[in-house]
Design an enzyme around this catalytic site. Structure first.
Site, mmCIF file in Angstrom:
data_model
loop_
_atom_site.group_PDB
_atom_site.id
_atom_site.type_symbol
_atom_site.label_atom_id
_atom_site.label_comp_id
_atom_site.label_asym_id
_atom_site.label_seq_id
_atom_site.Cartn_x
_atom_site.Cartn_y
_atom_site.Cartn_z
ATOM 1 N N ASP A 30 23.883 8.859 -24.275
ATOM 2 C CA ASP A 30 22.763 9.183 -23.553
ATOM 3 C C ASP A 30 22.142 8.096 -22.641
ATOM 4 O OD1 ASP A 30 20.954 11.156 -22.562
ATOM 5 O OD2 ASP A 30 19.743 11.406 -24.236
ATOM 6 N N ASN A 56 26.269 21.373 -20.855
ATOM 7 C CA ASN A 56 26.397 20.570 -19.776
ATOM 8 C C ASN A 56 26.951 21.439 -18.283
ATOM 9 O OD1 ASN A 56 27.117 17.449 -21.507
ATOM 10 N ND2 ASN A 56 25.025 18.395 -20.767
HETATM 11 C C1 FPP Z 1 24.219 11.925 -21.018
HETATM 12 O O1 FPP Z 1 23.507 11.109 -20.198
HETATM 13 C C2 FPP Z 1 25.489 11.811 -21.024
HETATM 14 C C3 FPP Z 1 26.435 12.698 -20.639
HETATM 15 C C4 FPP Z 1 25.920 14.148 -20.691
HETATM 16 C C5 FPP Z 1 27.895 12.534 -20.447
HETATM 17 C C6 FPP Z 1 28.293 11.534 -20.924
HETATM 18 C C7 FPP Z 1 29.771 11.042 -20.370
HETATM 19 C C8 FPP Z 1 30.230 9.815 -20.310
HETATM 20 C C9 FPP Z 1 29.636 8.706 -20.833
HETATM 21 C C10 FPP Z 1 31.214 9.578 -19.386
HETATM 22 C C11 FPP Z 1 32.462 10.483 -19.840
HETATM 23 C C12 FPP Z 1 33.182 10.069 -20.982
HETATM 24 C C13 FPP Z 1 34.471 9.992 -21.118
HETATM 25 C C14 FPP Z 1 34.989 9.420 -22.447
HETATM 26 C C15 FPP Z 1 35.460 9.979 -20.085
HETATM 27 P P1 FPP Z 1 22.471 11.856 -19.172
HETATM 28 O O2 FPP Z 1 23.303 12.204 -18.048
HETATM 29 O O3 FPP Z 1 21.844 13.146 -19.611
HETATM 30 O O4 FPP Z 1 21.494 10.602 -19.166
HETATM 31 P P2 FPP Z 1 19.711 10.950 -18.645
HETATM 32 O O5 FPP Z 1 19.287 11.973 -19.906
HETATM 33 O O6 FPP Z 1 19.313 9.681 -18.468
HETATM 34 O O7 FPP Z 1 19.708 11.830 -17.427
#
Ligand code: FPP
Length: 261
Positions: free
Chosen positions: A19, A67
């Protein structure tokens, strides 16, 4: 006694809620997808560190069933990153003998991502040393529904009996994680303290470590710190400390003398 004086072994299976990509990007005035791109770099770093530290299995929450509700541009960006990651990383997974697995409704991913995933999994299916599990279009409640449907279908087809679901061992064969150990440690980055529909059943006895570090900044040092925190914990699995100490002493007494070091 399992306490700080006798640390737990390194966890065999670490599951991570990655996250904070969006906040990492926002802090730098960058588009959210740039945070995810840096998040993929962190995935590479953490996999390498996990291998060095002897962690046999790592599960990453890469895309949840929820998502899809994000802006179209971000969903497209994440799917593109997944494809690129799989295309670029497969050779490294083969080199490092890492088996790739996926959990979730992967049949609902876009065709190109599905194809890249299938190719990477096929190329690495025979490795047993380390497993990387990507949770993609994953939700624990969806997994429970899919398991219940698969089990019901097996019963109707005469391939399973009602009694199979009397034990967790019997029913858990219908989960996406049927061939994976339960996570010992669940890490969530970015300071949020939620499980967000991630491995709800498998994490029943997992230890949780929450760190304020945003995922793109999570690296080897942060992984070691989380493992150290885990190793200092006492896992009781519903029992009391004295029972665990007695069981440990009994196991030590039964071990042949020649393997006691
Ligand atoms: C949460 O951070 C992260 C996600 C919803 C996606 C995670 C994906 C990756 C790290 C990249 C793809 C992975 C691979 C293995 C190809 P957020 O966007 O919710 O962060 P925030 O809470 O700060 O907005």
């Amino acid at each position: 006694m399992t306490s700080a004086s006798t640390p737990l072994p390194v966890p065999a299976h670490i599951a991570i809620i990655m996250d904070g990509n969006g906040r990492w990007a926002k802090q730098r005035g960058l588009p959210r997808v740039e945070g995810h791109r840096r998040g993929v770099e962190a995935v590479r770093t953490v996999m390498e560190a996990a291998r060095e530290l002897g962690v046999k299995c790592v599960t990453l929450y890469a895309f949840s069933v929820e998502n899809w509700r994000r802006p179209e541009e971000e969903v497209g960006g994440l799917m593109g990153l997944l494809e690129t990651f799989l295309a670029r990383e497969t050779a490294n997974l083969v080199r490092d003998r890492v088996r790739l697995r996926a959990i979730g409704r992967t049949d609902e991913l876009p065709g190109a991502a599905r194809a890249a995933l299938a190719a990477a999994m096929a190329a690495t299916a025979h490795f047993t040393e380390q497993t990387l599990v990507l949770a993609l279009n994953y939700g624990a409640r969806t997994e429970a529904l899919d398991a219940a449907r698969a089990y019901a279908a097996a019963v109707v087809a005469g391939k399973a009996s009602l009694d199979d679901a009397k034990s967790w061992e019997g029913f858990s064969r219908y989960l996406y994680t049927r061939d994976l150990p339960d996570p010992d440690l669940v890490i969530r980055t970015s300071g949020e303290k939620r499980i967000s529909n991630f491995l709800l059943l498998q994490a029943a006895y997992a230890e949780f470590v929450f760190t304020p570090v945003l995922w793109p900044d999570f690296g080897k040092a942060e992984l070691i710190a989380a493992i150290d925190e885990f190793r200092g914990r006492e896992r009781r699995f519903g029992q009391i400390t004295e029972q665990l100490a007695a069981a440990k002493a009994e196991a030590a007494a039964q071990r042949p003398a020649d393997v006691i070091v």
